[in-house]
Write a protein that holds these residues in place. Sequence first.
Motif, short mmCIF file in Angstrom:
data_model
loop_
_atom_site.label_atom_id
_atom_site.label_comp_id
_atom_site.label_asym_id
_atom_site.label_seq_id
_atom_site.Cartn_x
_atom_site.Cartn_y
_atom_site.Cartn_z
N UNK A 154 0.83 -1.21 0.00
CA UNK A 154 0.00 0.00 0.00
C UNK A 154 0.86 1.26 0.00
N UNK A 155 1.87 1.29 0.85
CA UNK A 155 2.70 2.49 0.95
C UNK A 155 3.53 2.70 -0.31
N UNK A 156 4.05 1.62 -0.88
CA UNK A 156 4.84 1.76 -2.09
C UNK A 156 3.99 2.25 -3.25
N UNK A 157 2.78 1.74 -3.37
CA UNK A 157 1.89 2.20 -4.43
C UNK A 157 1.66 3.70 -4.35
N UNK A 158 1.42 4.20 -3.13
CA UNK A 158 1.20 5.63 -2.95
C UNK A 158 2.45 6.43 -3.28
N UNK A 159 3.61 5.91 -2.89
CA UNK A 159 4.87 6.62 -3.15
C UNK A 159 5.19 6.67 -4.64
#
Length: 412
Positions: free
Chosen positions: A192-197
């Motif tokens: 989730x965090x990588x997708x947002x980044x």
Amino acid sequence: MRFLFRPPAADATGLLSLPWDQPLADWDPALLMEVPQRGISRHVVRFVANGGNVYALKEINERLARHEYALLGDFEEEGLPTVSVLGICVDRTDDQEAILVTRYLEYSMSYRWLFSSPRGEHSAEKLLDTLVELLVRLHLAGVFWGDCSLSNTLFRPDAGALTAYLVDAETVERYPTLSPGQRAYDVDLARERMGAELLDLRFGGLLPGDIDPIDTADSLAPRYEALWEEVTHEQVFGVEEQQFRMAERLQRLNDLGFDVDEVELITSTDGARLKVHTRVAEPGQHRRELFRLTGLEVQERQARRLLNDIRAFKAWLEQKTGGSASDSVAAHRWLSEVYQPVVDAIPPDLAGRLAPAEVFHEVLEHRWFLSEQAKRDVGTAEATESYLATVLPKTPKEVTTPSVIAGLVGDD
């Protein structure tokens, strides 16, 4: 106020004169350093140089500061790929938050800086694989990150590849071992965090057009499971194959960059079962060998590359002299006749843009490129001159490691 510093605490003495009673945001800029390649933080973070080192200071809730201080100290002792903690300042005046002090990770860069760098050689795929390797190492050690992301990771060039280090341990929890459910949850949080980044990079125009942020982030879980299975699975084979299969498996793990802590081999009339307990620390086989031979402290892939060059130099030396040369003699001569001249040739205005071992690796790559063009071996001296004139200057000045900016020596 109270200061807690990990031994050896000599590094901390020069920091005691800083204005710890003031909020970090109000510190005099003359006391601070700008670090362009730093990452983004949810807290106030400042950098200072003192006594030959650069430190990162983070203002944070005291409970979290103590938690992170203890964990990072344990991780460093175990050799896990994390930043090195120095100490904390607590019980500050006016109920201010604590300050966590860590040593700056020399030659490290944030993911945003890697993508914005004019060199442009660090793809989302490479960063993803590097992050997955870090996550597997932590999970092998029973570390539940809870906030795995590109923002909470620093990357260091390592012989053309990257090595990842955990920076933020606020949310970390430590267990004897992690269950499959805990590991899957940590991986899903990372996805989730990588997708947002990556979406943020796209909006900023830093992500190549052929990279889909969501598809790339969704590929994290299968990459992770493939690597986890590779380093933890048991093998079953015939007793007559055990020597070959064991050597094959250990070599495969070393090729992946993992050390082996213990090998368990159970034999019976039905065959042999091999279980390899993978070492949770940073890989170090080649680093230790290079340090033994030369005293150089570098990263693992860099060490492997340098050792290969030492072996080639040894073969050339034996052919030239018509006799044998010991590893130690060959390494000593290689250090003084091959490696050190390259490092010494780096102009002062280019010093610190890459670690010396990384410069040497790139010189070897450049030598191969020039030799292919010239249809002859151009030699290290000619390759060095060309590299320092045409390649290294393209590395942005802003990426110079902070200790060199401060007029210090940072050699790792």
